[in-house]
Design a protein around this motif. Sequence first.
Motif, short mmCIF file in Angstrom:
data_model
loop_
_atom_site.label_atom_id
_atom_site.label_comp_id
_atom_site.label_asym_id
_atom_site.label_seq_id
_atom_site.Cartn_x
_atom_site.Cartn_y
_atom_site.Cartn_z
N PRO A 53 31.42 69.66 -30.54
CA PRO A 53 32.61 69.96 -29.75
C PRO A 53 32.94 68.82 -28.79
O PRO A 53 32.07 68.29 -28.10
CB PRO A 53 32.20 71.23 -28.97
CG PRO A 53 31.12 71.84 -29.81
CD PRO A 53 30.37 70.68 -30.40
N GLY A 54 34.22 68.44 -28.75
CA GLY A 54 34.67 67.41 -27.83
C GLY A 54 34.51 65.99 -28.32
O GLY A 54 35.07 65.07 -27.73
N GLN A 97 32.37 61.44 -25.32
CA GLN A 97 32.79 61.17 -23.95
C GLN A 97 31.71 61.58 -22.97
O GLN A 97 31.11 62.65 -23.09
CB GLN A 97 34.07 61.94 -23.63
CG GLN A 97 34.67 61.61 -22.28
CD GLN A 97 35.99 62.33 -22.04
OE1 GLN A 97 36.26 63.37 -22.64
NE2 GLN A 97 36.83 61.77 -21.19
N LYS A 98 31.44 60.72 -22.02
CA LYS A 98 30.53 61.02 -20.93
C LYS A 98 31.27 60.73 -19.64
O LYS A 98 31.68 59.60 -19.39
CB LYS A 98 29.25 60.18 -21.02
CG LYS A 98 28.24 60.55 -19.94
CD LYS A 98 26.93 59.80 -20.13
CE LYS A 98 25.91 60.21 -19.06
NZ LYS A 98 24.63 59.48 -19.21
N ASP A 99 31.44 61.77 -18.84
CA ASP A 99 32.28 61.68 -17.64
C ASP A 99 33.69 61.31 -18.09
O ASP A 99 34.28 62.02 -18.87
CB ASP A 99 31.69 60.68 -16.65
CG ASP A 99 30.30 61.08 -16.19
OD1 ASP A 99 30.06 62.29 -16.02
OD2 ASP A 99 29.46 60.19 -16.00
N THR A 100 34.19 60.19 -17.66
CA THR A 100 35.55 59.79 -18.07
C THR A 100 35.53 58.66 -19.08
O THR A 100 36.59 58.16 -19.47
CB THR A 100 36.36 59.34 -16.83
OG1 THR A 100 35.69 58.24 -16.21
CG2 THR A 100 36.51 60.48 -15.85
#
Length: 353
Positions: free
Chosen positions: A76-77, A214-217
């Motif tokens: 997911p994501g 994605q990690k943080d932004t």
Amino acid sequence: MNICEQKFKYIFLATSLVLSSGAIASHHFESAAALQDPSINQLDNYVFQSSRANATTFIMDVNPSPKEASGGIFKPGALYNIHIADDSKFKTGHTFSVMFDEKGNYTVYDMNSPNAPVGTKGKEIGKGELNKKAELSEGIHLWAGVVKDPFFGNSPGLHILRQQLSEGTYDPGIWTSVKGKNIFTGRKCGAIVLDVPNTLLGKKIEVFMTTAVQKDTNWKQVQYSAIPLFSHSMLFENEALKTEHNMSRPDNSQDMKNFVSARTARASTFAHSQKEPQVYGDKVANMLVPDVITYNVGTPAKFSAASINGRSLSDDAMGEMLTLLLGQPTDQHITNQKLYTQDFPYLIPVSLK
């Protein structure tokens, strides 16, 4: 001197780096992130004429161990990206990106660039859910779900090949001296099947696929794949080089040619197949780098040691890559179970229950 140039002399002279004796966990070597999360582990890529008139099919196989759980097939994501360039400089074309939620529902995006920065999605062109064909804008179709893994490879023969090349020898009789067993028999994997009208594509396209998380932004590309078994046959256990390849793009991967040339020259020397192994190595390097699947749109797809024109589900990818590596025709003497059909989504869906 960059990392590839620094390693070139070592890889050319070393005898221990030809083929490791470790087991193959999937079609391609996994990135470190994929080892921790199989749902972002890219396996195989296919490009061929669709069963629809005037359309082209792109298949991205992922996850060698799908599970019936939230996020057990696709992460997911994460972004699963199919990059399609209309030119050899990767300036024009499309990137089709698929993002899944916790339930397996997905959103599809189209970026009018084949080589945009990691994490760029472009415009939304439709939504869908697992195991159902989604009809998106502009006549694009997509299916995602779990399928029977269509790949096939002679595992015992490959194990012996690794041992022989690590010792500086090669006996072509290994493929018939053992009873070949397909290491992928009975396996399942996730698959994304994309059908694109040819009106959206150039006459000759160059295709590669990536995954990003994605990690943080911040977005990070975690894996790259195109030519079948490229990492396995040309990069092997060199962790630094595999990391560089997984984070690369076709326009910045030219330094890979040194490694591909040296690896091929060395293997073909042991096979006694070429009068000028280094010249042959350079020829193979020019064919395989950059690592993309080239396809003349609207023609029968065929991936072979002689040329790359897409890749069909019936192609013996391992046999052709072994032929390139060893510099002589190599039949792995194993049966293609033909785990595919002639109609969309082409692969055979299966249940996880």
